[in-house]
Each structure stands twice: as C-alpha cells, then as structure tokens.
Scaffold this active site. Sequence first.
Site, PDB file in Angstrom:
ATOM      1  N   GLU B  59     -97.039   9.543  32.348  1.00  0.00           N
ATOM      2  CA  GLU B  59     -98.269   9.236  32.088  1.00  0.00           C
ATOM      3  C   GLU B  59     -98.607   8.244  30.777  1.00  0.00           C
ATOM      4  O   GLU B  59     -99.300   7.287  30.900  1.00  0.00           O
ATOM      5  CB  GLU B  59     -99.152  10.681  31.812  1.00  0.00           C
ATOM      6  N   HIS B 128    -103.287  23.097  35.317  1.00  0.00           N
ATOM      7  CA  HIS B 128    -103.732  22.401  36.394  1.00  0.00           C
ATOM      8  C   HIS B 128    -105.228  22.920  36.593  1.00  0.00           C
ATOM      9  O   HIS B 128    -105.830  22.986  37.481  1.00  0.00           O
ATOM     10  CB  HIS B 128    -102.891  22.790  37.602  1.00  0.00           C
TER      11      HIS B 128
END
Lengths: 334, 326
Positions: B59, B128
């Site tokens: 990322e 998540h």
Amino acid sequence: MALEREKHLAERSLLTLTETELQDMYRMMVLIRRFEDKVAEMYMRGKITGFCHLYAGEEAVAVGAIRALYDKDYVVSTYREHGHCLAKGASPKRVMAELFGKATGVSRGRGGSMHLFDAELRFMGGYAIVGGGLPLAAGLGLSIQYKEEPEIVCCFFGDGAIPQGAFHETLNLASLWKLPVVFICENNFYGMGTLTQRAICQQELYRFAQPYNIPGVRVDGMDVLEVYAATVEAAAHAREGHGPYLIEAVTYRFRGHSMSDPAEYRSKREERIWQERDPIKRFRRRLIERRISAATLDQIDREVDAEIEEAVRFADESPDPDVSEVTKYVYVDA
Amino acid sequence: MEVTYVKAINMALFEEMRRDENVFVMGEDVAELGGAFKVTEGLLEEFGPDRVIDTPIAESLIVGAGVGAAVMGLRPVVEMQFADFISCAFDQIVNMAATFRYRHGGQVSCPLVIRAPAGAGVHGALFHSQNPEAWFTRVPGLKVVAPATAYDAKGLLKSAIRDDDPVIYFEHKRLYRSIKEDIPEGDFLVPIGIAETKREGRDLSVITYGGCLHYALDAARIVEKEDGLSVEVLDLRTLLPLDREAILATAKKTGKVVIAHEDRLTGGIGGEVAAIIAEHAFDYLDGPIVRVGMADTHNPFSPPLEEFVLPNTDKIVAAIRRLAAY
C-alpha cells in the site's frame, strides 16, 4: 572496493570528456563544498536554523551521477540534498535563501534545508523521511512510461534507507514493470550514528540488486569519474527500456549527520583516512595530470567563492515570507 | 436509471477515464479481477492494462507511486483494497501527498484519488471493518469525502478525480449492493465541501454521513410517526473541509443536534462538529449536543458483539427521544 571494470571505465571517461566538461565538474564539486562550508558558518552565526545535513565529502556522487544525465531527466533526493539540487542546476542564491527560510528560496521558504524542489529543473525534491522518495521515484518512472517519454529518473538515497520497506517495495515494482529509474545508494557507512554493520545484514549494498533481478554495481563514490561512468551505463540501460539499475557509491560525509552531531561515534583515524581520499583534491590532481593548469583551477576556486558570497548576500537581504500567506499552497485554490 | 452504490462508483470511473486519458486506476487486483468488491469491473476490457493496473500488495508503494504519477500531471485513482489497509500507506499520504504542494511553495500539485472501502456491519472483524477517516481529517492538504448515496458516490468521485489536490474517497462497503436509487443519466458532479440536507425538519437535527445516513433517515421517519417529531437530517458528504455553514445553519434552525457516525466516538469527527456548534451557535442551542458512534473498542467478529458496538437506527431513535425530551 570497486571492480577493475569500473576503474577502467573511469579512466576512459577522463579521455572522452572534454576539457570544458571536466572543468565544469570540478567547478560544481568546489561549489558544493564551499556552499556547505558557508552553510556551516551561517548556521553557527544563527542565520540558518533547524535541522541541516551537509554533503561535504560526498560531492563526487551527485556531480558524477547528474553529469551523466540529460537536463530533462528527473532527480529525486534525500534530506542531504543541497549537493544534488545544486548539481541539477539550481541557483546557489535561491538554495541559500531557502536555507535562510526566505520568500525567495526555491521552495519559497516553506520547505527549508530538507525540502528543496525545482520543478523547472526537474529536481523533484528532497525528502525528510528516510526512504520516502523511493516510491515517488517509481511513480515518476511510471508516468514516463505511461506517456512514452524518453526521460529517466535518478533516485538518490542513503544506506539508511535500505532497511526501510519502501526500498524493497519500490525495487520489486521497478524491476517488475521495468521502470526507467537509476537508483543510487550513497553508502556513507552511518545511518545517523549507527554503523551499517549494526543495521544491515549485507555490507555490499549493491548486492541488493540481485534478488530484484536488476544489475547492481559498486563504485568508488570518492571518484567522480567512476560515478559518472557507472551512471552513463545505468542511464542508457534504463533509457533503452531494460528497467532499473542499482549503483552503490561508497562515500563518506566529512561532517556529522547534521549540524548538531559532532560525530563522536567515528574515530579521528577513520576520518583522517577518508579526508586523504577527498574527492575534490583527487580530481584536481587528475586534472592537472591531464594538463589543465593549476592556475585555471585556482581561478575557478576564486569565481566560486565570489558566487557563494553573492548567494549569502542575496539570502540575507531577501524578505521573509509574508505571514498573511501562511496557508497559501496548502490547497490549489488556497 | 436505477443503480446500486457500487455501480455508481463504477460508472464514475468509466466516464472519467473516457473523458481524460490521464486518468488511470491502480491497486491490488483491480484489473483482472475487477477489484475485491468488483468496483473496477470491466475497466480492463475497455481501457487495457496500461490504464488499469494490478499492483503488488504494497500500500505504501501504491500511494507513493500514485503521488509520483500525480505530480507529473497524471490523475491516478489508487485503491486500498480495504480502508483498514490504509495504515500501511500512512506516511505516503500524510507526509508526502498532503504536503507536496505546500512543501515546495506551490510549484506542483498532487491530483491523486485514494479510494478506500470502509465500514462495518459485514462481519469483517478487526481489519476489514474500520472507519479510519478521522486519522486524515486533521491533515491540511488532504480532502476527505464519504458519500452515502449512489448519486453522491458518482458525483463525488467524479469531482475527486477532477480535483487538483489529493482526495481520500471513503466508500461504505455495506452500501455497495444494499442501496439502489434513481440517478440521472450521464455526467453530473457533486461539489466537494458541500453538505446536503437529506430531509427537512423543525424540531431536531441529525448530522451524519456515510453508512449512518440511512439509519438516521429511518430514525427520522420512525420518530415522526411515533412521536410526531420533525427531524432534519444533514449529510456532511465531505469530511475535510467540513461545510461549517450548513452545520451551523441546521443547528441554529432546530436548536437540538444529534451527531451520528459509524466511526468510534472518541476522536471521531463528531467531536469537531460538536465543537464548531458549541463555539459558534451556543446561544441557539436548547439542549446538549448528543453523539452516537461506535463504542470505543475494536471491531469484534462475533455478530452479537458487532451489533452491540455499532450505531444503528434504534440507537439513533433513542438519542433523538432523549434530546427531544430535554
């Protein structure tokens, strides 16, 4: 330290570069050294404040590498970037003014010593986060590839960036996508005060090229011609679409990590050994061997001194940024 | 045309990529797979691998390379597969993207969009489910948006892509396929920095955004029917910069404010909204500012635990009744 092949290429450069080019390289190395000496002086006098990292001793790396690029190529640097910025062509006046925090500085006084930037010269910034510029260099390379342009990116970083995740993420991607980036690791043996032996599992840093399937070489970073010759090869490789290249330039900073670091972790003997390998003195000797007269080189030294004095005067007389503009540039429409 | 929230985002990407060839999409599994949530589905087929790019799982690099491409004049739309993973890219967002323009005295801008599927209620557990918007809403140089409807999702993404500053676009993954609405055909924009009154009311205001908007609207209907209360619902839509004018207008109009968001209560953006009202509309208030947010804990996996910590319609109804009775 460097391989025989690199030494040979350096010797050849001495013959292929014109006398003017060699003199220009000498001039730039002297300019950087005198600039940094003057910065130290201004720092002691309180004209420059904050965190300030000098490049003295490492001039051969910036000058050798950037001389091997085209003007339109991009350079990404570190927080020890005064030398790279000057070698890319920035005006010493405007760099000094930035260090003074003045409105006339290259970053209009917003960035200071660690955040020099000149979009016109394609000097794409100093970065005060170790390894922070590496992903950015990949992005510049991606943009060049996207627009099918002929330029390359030359990305400098220190040995201290090698343990950062950003280094490994970037080399993997650059190799995978064959991005036109030449990575130059300036190995000066210390990540601030920590010796590379205590921070990195592999002391021959150019070997980090191998797991990423790209070429890697180690050069004598105190020899401007060796750096130049290696970068010429690396740049051609990248420009021809073969992807990135890693150059490890072994070098030494003559001062501490920053102006507040007396570098007591290094022995005087070690410092003396490296002082004897001073890249400017060495280059000067070679130029004299090549029949460039000492008088010519002395004349260059004097011209540089005058230029640095002028830079200080300019910085000192320049206005501070206006506080009414403190939020200007935060957003495009601000 | 009736579309889902996810389809609206997908349409915005198609339209912007057709409009401007400098727009490209990059992220983990965005090309061949069409994204973990199929948000980028079909882009590869139309625009090819040069503009729809699968990246390694990295990322920090995805955002950093996006910054590099953006300062060169391209308009990258990078995806964090889940907003929770954005912490890996934190440095590149707050230190690199956000400061780029300022740091160099305005020489270049950084027109980057970071899309991040956020939000709980899908049993995603700790990594998540998060709503990390408040990590970024105190960073000058960034813009942060969080659409709650298909119309806003499409219009705000198109505005974000055309914006010359870095924009983080939080899309709520519970909404992807759970809401559907009629939106106009073709090109339209929703301006960044402008909130919208999604329901007019007189007695009390609920200020909200993202996933909680739908709970707030349901709550407003319930208390209207059962208690005869007229509740106004203001959807912030943009979290940085906040639409202070709209916040103050609704607070002054009704004098009673409930702030609801799915992010945690402590340090959530509701605190900033409450401070703005307390500082600039204190004389208009007829009661304390009431906040409804996620409990100050992690996102648990167990469905009963998850339900317990998250805000919902009932909790907003209870807050409205409490404040109305004050």
